[in-house]
Scaffold this motif. Structure first.
Motif, short mmCIF file in Angstrom:
data_model
loop_
_atom_site.label_atom_id
_atom_site.label_comp_id
_atom_site.label_asym_id
_atom_site.label_seq_id
_atom_site.Cartn_x
_atom_site.Cartn_y
_atom_site.Cartn_z
N PHE A 54 -1.20 19.76 14.13
CA PHE A 54 -0.91 18.54 13.37
C PHE A 54 -1.67 18.57 12.05
CE2 PHE A 54 1.41 14.96 15.36
CZ PHE A 54 1.99 15.71 16.37
N LEU A 55 -0.93 18.47 10.96
CA LEU A 55 -1.55 18.38 9.64
C LEU A 55 -1.34 16.96 9.10
CD1 LEU A 55 -0.27 21.59 7.77
CD2 LEU A 55 -2.42 21.29 9.01
N GLY A 56 -2.11 16.61 8.11
CA GLY A 56 -1.91 15.31 7.47
C GLY A 56 -3.21 14.81 6.89
N CYS A 57 -3.08 13.96 5.87
CA CYS A 57 -4.26 13.43 5.17
C CYS A 57 -5.13 12.59 6.10
CB CYS A 57 -3.79 12.52 4.03
SG CYS A 57 -3.12 13.41 2.64
N PRO A 58 -6.39 12.36 5.70
CA PRO A 58 -7.25 11.46 6.45
C PRO A 58 -6.57 10.11 6.64
CG PRO A 58 -8.48 12.49 4.66
CD PRO A 58 -7.07 12.95 4.53
N LEU A 161 2.05 9.71 4.73
CA LEU A 161 2.05 8.29 4.33
C LEU A 161 1.59 8.24 2.88
CD1 LEU A 161 0.25 6.37 7.26
CD2 LEU A 161 2.59 5.95 6.45
N PRO A 162 2.00 7.21 2.14
CA PRO A 162 1.51 7.10 0.76
C PRO A 162 -0.02 6.91 0.72
CG PRO A 162 3.32 5.55 1.17
CD PRO A 162 2.94 6.14 2.48
N GLU A 163 -0.63 7.35 -0.39
CA GLU A 163 -2.09 7.36 -0.46
C GLU A 163 -2.72 5.97 -0.34
OE1 GLU A 163 -3.52 10.70 -2.59
OE2 GLU A 163 -5.19 9.55 -3.43
N ASN A 164 -2.04 4.93 -0.93
CA ASN A 164 -2.66 3.60 -0.84
C ASN A 164 -2.68 3.11 0.62
OD1 ASN A 164 0.09 3.52 -1.00
ND2 ASN A 164 0.23 1.73 -2.35
N VAL A 165 -1.69 3.50 1.41
CA VAL A 165 -1.67 3.13 2.83
C VAL A 165 -2.80 3.87 3.57
CG1 VAL A 165 -0.31 3.15 4.97
CG2 VAL A 165 0.82 2.69 2.79
N LEU A 166 -2.98 5.14 3.23
CA LEU A 166 -4.03 5.94 3.89
C LEU A 166 -5.40 5.31 3.68
CD1 LEU A 166 -2.81 9.48 2.77
CD2 LEU A 166 -2.72 8.56 5.10
N LEU A 167 -5.65 4.86 2.45
CA LEU A 167 -6.94 4.26 2.14
C LEU A 167 -7.14 2.99 2.97
CD1 LEU A 167 -9.49 4.30 0.40
CD2 LEU A 167 -8.25 3.02 -1.34
N GLU A 168 -6.12 2.13 2.98
CA GLU A 168 -6.24 0.88 3.76
C GLU A 168 -6.45 1.17 5.24
OE1 GLU A 168 -3.86 -2.64 3.33
OE2 GLU A 168 -2.96 -1.89 1.49
N GLU A 251 8.21 18.27 8.42
CA GLU A 251 7.70 17.16 7.61
C GLU A 251 8.11 15.85 8.27
OE1 GLU A 251 6.02 17.79 4.84
OE2 GLU A 251 6.87 19.56 3.85
N PHE A 252 7.17 14.93 8.43
CA PHE A 252 7.52 13.66 9.06
C PHE A 252 6.89 12.50 8.28
CE2 PHE A 252 7.23 10.22 12.14
CZ PHE A 252 8.53 10.19 12.61
N ASP A 253 7.74 11.74 7.58
CA ASP A 253 7.28 10.54 6.87
C ASP A 253 7.21 9.41 7.88
OD1 ASP A 253 7.11 11.11 3.92
OD2 ASP A 253 9.13 11.89 4.35
N LEU A 254 6.00 8.89 8.10
CA LEU A 254 5.87 7.80 9.08
C LEU A 254 6.55 6.56 8.52
CD1 LEU A 254 2.20 8.66 9.92
CD2 LEU A 254 3.99 8.53 11.63
N PRO A 255 7.45 5.95 9.31
CA PRO A 255 8.17 4.79 8.79
C PRO A 255 7.37 3.49 8.89
CG PRO A 255 9.01 5.38 10.97
CD PRO A 255 7.95 6.39 10.63
N GLY A 256 6.25 3.49 9.64
CA GLY A 256 5.47 2.26 9.81
C GLY A 256 4.40 2.52 10.84
N GLY A 257 4.12 1.50 11.65
CA GLY A 257 3.09 1.63 12.69
C GLY A 257 3.62 2.38 13.90
N ILE A 258 2.83 2.35 14.98
CA ILE A 258 3.19 3.12 16.18
C ILE A 258 4.55 2.71 16.77
CG2 ILE A 258 2.44 3.74 18.54
CD1 ILE A 258 -0.46 3.34 17.55
N PRO A 259 4.85 1.40 16.86
CA PRO A 259 6.13 1.03 17.51
C PRO A 259 7.36 1.61 16.79
CG PRO A 259 4.72 -0.90 17.24
CD PRO A 259 4.06 0.22 16.50
N GLU A 260 7.30 1.70 15.45
CA GLU A 260 8.45 2.27 14.72
C GLU A 260 8.38 3.80 14.70
OE1 GLU A 260 6.16 0.38 12.55
OE2 GLU A 260 6.91 -1.40 13.58
N SER A 261 7.16 4.33 14.56
CA SER A 261 7.02 5.76 14.30
C SER A 261 7.15 6.63 15.56
CB SER A 261 5.66 6.06 13.66
OG SER A 261 5.53 5.33 12.47
N TRP A 262 6.61 6.14 16.67
CA TRP A 262 6.55 6.99 17.88
C TRP A 262 7.95 7.41 18.34
CZ3 TRP A 262 4.12 10.43 20.47
CH2 TRP A 262 4.26 10.60 21.85
#
Ligand code: ADP
Length: 282
Positions: A54-58, A161-168, A251-262
């Motif tokens: 699994f790769l992906g930003c912090p 995920l977009p960078e501003n979401v990652l920071l939050e 490549e997997f763009d997360l669409p939202g939180g766990i309920p939408e993404s899983w």
């Protein structure tokens, strides 16, 4: 697995030129030819002994999704960040050195990280583990090359995920110091830019018995998260290119939180959670 463990050990203790002498590909699972449309074959999820990365930003949620998949697939979830934190909380000789590196948002040396990973694989091997989902490793092209020398990775999932979401998400992350579970107090609502959809994530709040025990990771401050994101772009994005070139990157763009993404992630991986329930009750 035994071969991977042994060879990691020899990699970590040898000079870098000797690493190239390591015999290639001792994995039991043959490398799958995954070209432009990556879709793992649909088979019984348990007993596949997958070797995934699994790769992906912090903050993207590698740990969350990798640990759910490891339960579904019956393979260990091995997160090098967890190995580093375990070492940090011990009074071992590396502890102080690691604290300085992690709290600057920098990467630990390839040698140290491969050593920690080798030890973890050895412990797993003694327990009869096979297969793995690696999370947070490889993080440099050098680590990816070493991994390639010792085993065949079948699939690399790149969560985005977009960078501003990652920071939050990083700033909202909380961990229960007693049970170790991860929570998130951030309520995220970000407008999509450049035609991308909006992203909403509800907080993932702890149960009442964890509330008084919540802690924040020492490297989840705004300054350190920004540095970790910069280091990711510098050192780890080339790892995405490395696996993209091998046709293994999903490549997997997360669409939202766990309920939408899983459910969407399971669909992308051609997995069905019910398979697990069936085999668990069989
Ligand atoms: P993140 O949330 O930034 O993805 P992790 O929990 O995976 O963080 O890792 C925490 C820290 O541990 C990293 O910032 C880095 O210092 C160290 N670390 C973890 N994995 C590696 C690796 N493969 N190579 C080098 N350093 C690592």
């Amino acid at each position: 697995m035994a071969a991977v463990t042994r060879l990691f050990r020899s990699s970590s203790s040898s000079s870098s030129s000797a690493m190239f002498c390591i015999r290639r590909s001792l994995s039991t699972a043959a490398a799958t030819e995954l070209k432009s449309q990556i879709c793992p074959p649909r088979v019984d999820p348990k007993g596949r002994n997958v070797q995934w990365v699994f790769l992906g930003c912090p903050g993207v949620g590698k740990g969350t999704y990798a640990s759910r998949l490891s339960a579904l697939l019956g393979v260990p979830h091995i997160a090098t960040g967890d190995l580093v934190r375990e070492e940090l909380s011990s009074s071992g000789p590396l502890s102080k050195q690691l604290a300085d590196i992690v709290n600057q948002g920098k990467l630990v040396s390839d040698e140290i990280i491969i050593n920690l990973l080798s030890k973890r694989l050895e412990v797993g091997e003694a327990k009869g583990e096979s297969g793995f989902i690696l999370d947070g490793f490889p993080r440099t092209v050098r680590q990816a090359e070493i991994l390639d020398e010792v085993t065949d990775i079948e699939l690399v999932v790149n969560l985005k995920l977009p960078e501003n979401v990652l920071l939050e998400k990083c700033l909202g992350r909380r961990i229960c110091s007693q049970c170790g579970k991860n929570f998130n107090v951030a309520s995220i609502n970000v407008k999509g830019e450049n035609g991308n959809p909006d992203i909403s994530m509800a907080p993932l709040l702890p149960p009442s018995h964890c509330v008084s025990k919540l802690i924040t990771r020492s490297d989840d401050t705004e300054t350190i998260v920004r540095e970790r994101l910069r280091v990711y772009n510098d050192k780890s994005q080339p790892v995405e290119d490395f696996y993209r070139g091998q046709g293994k990157l999903l490549e997997f763009d997360l669409p939202g939180g766990i309920p939408e993404s899983w459910p969407k992630l399971l669909e992308a991986l051609n997995l069905d959670e019910n398979d697990d329930k069936q085999s668990a009750t069989a």
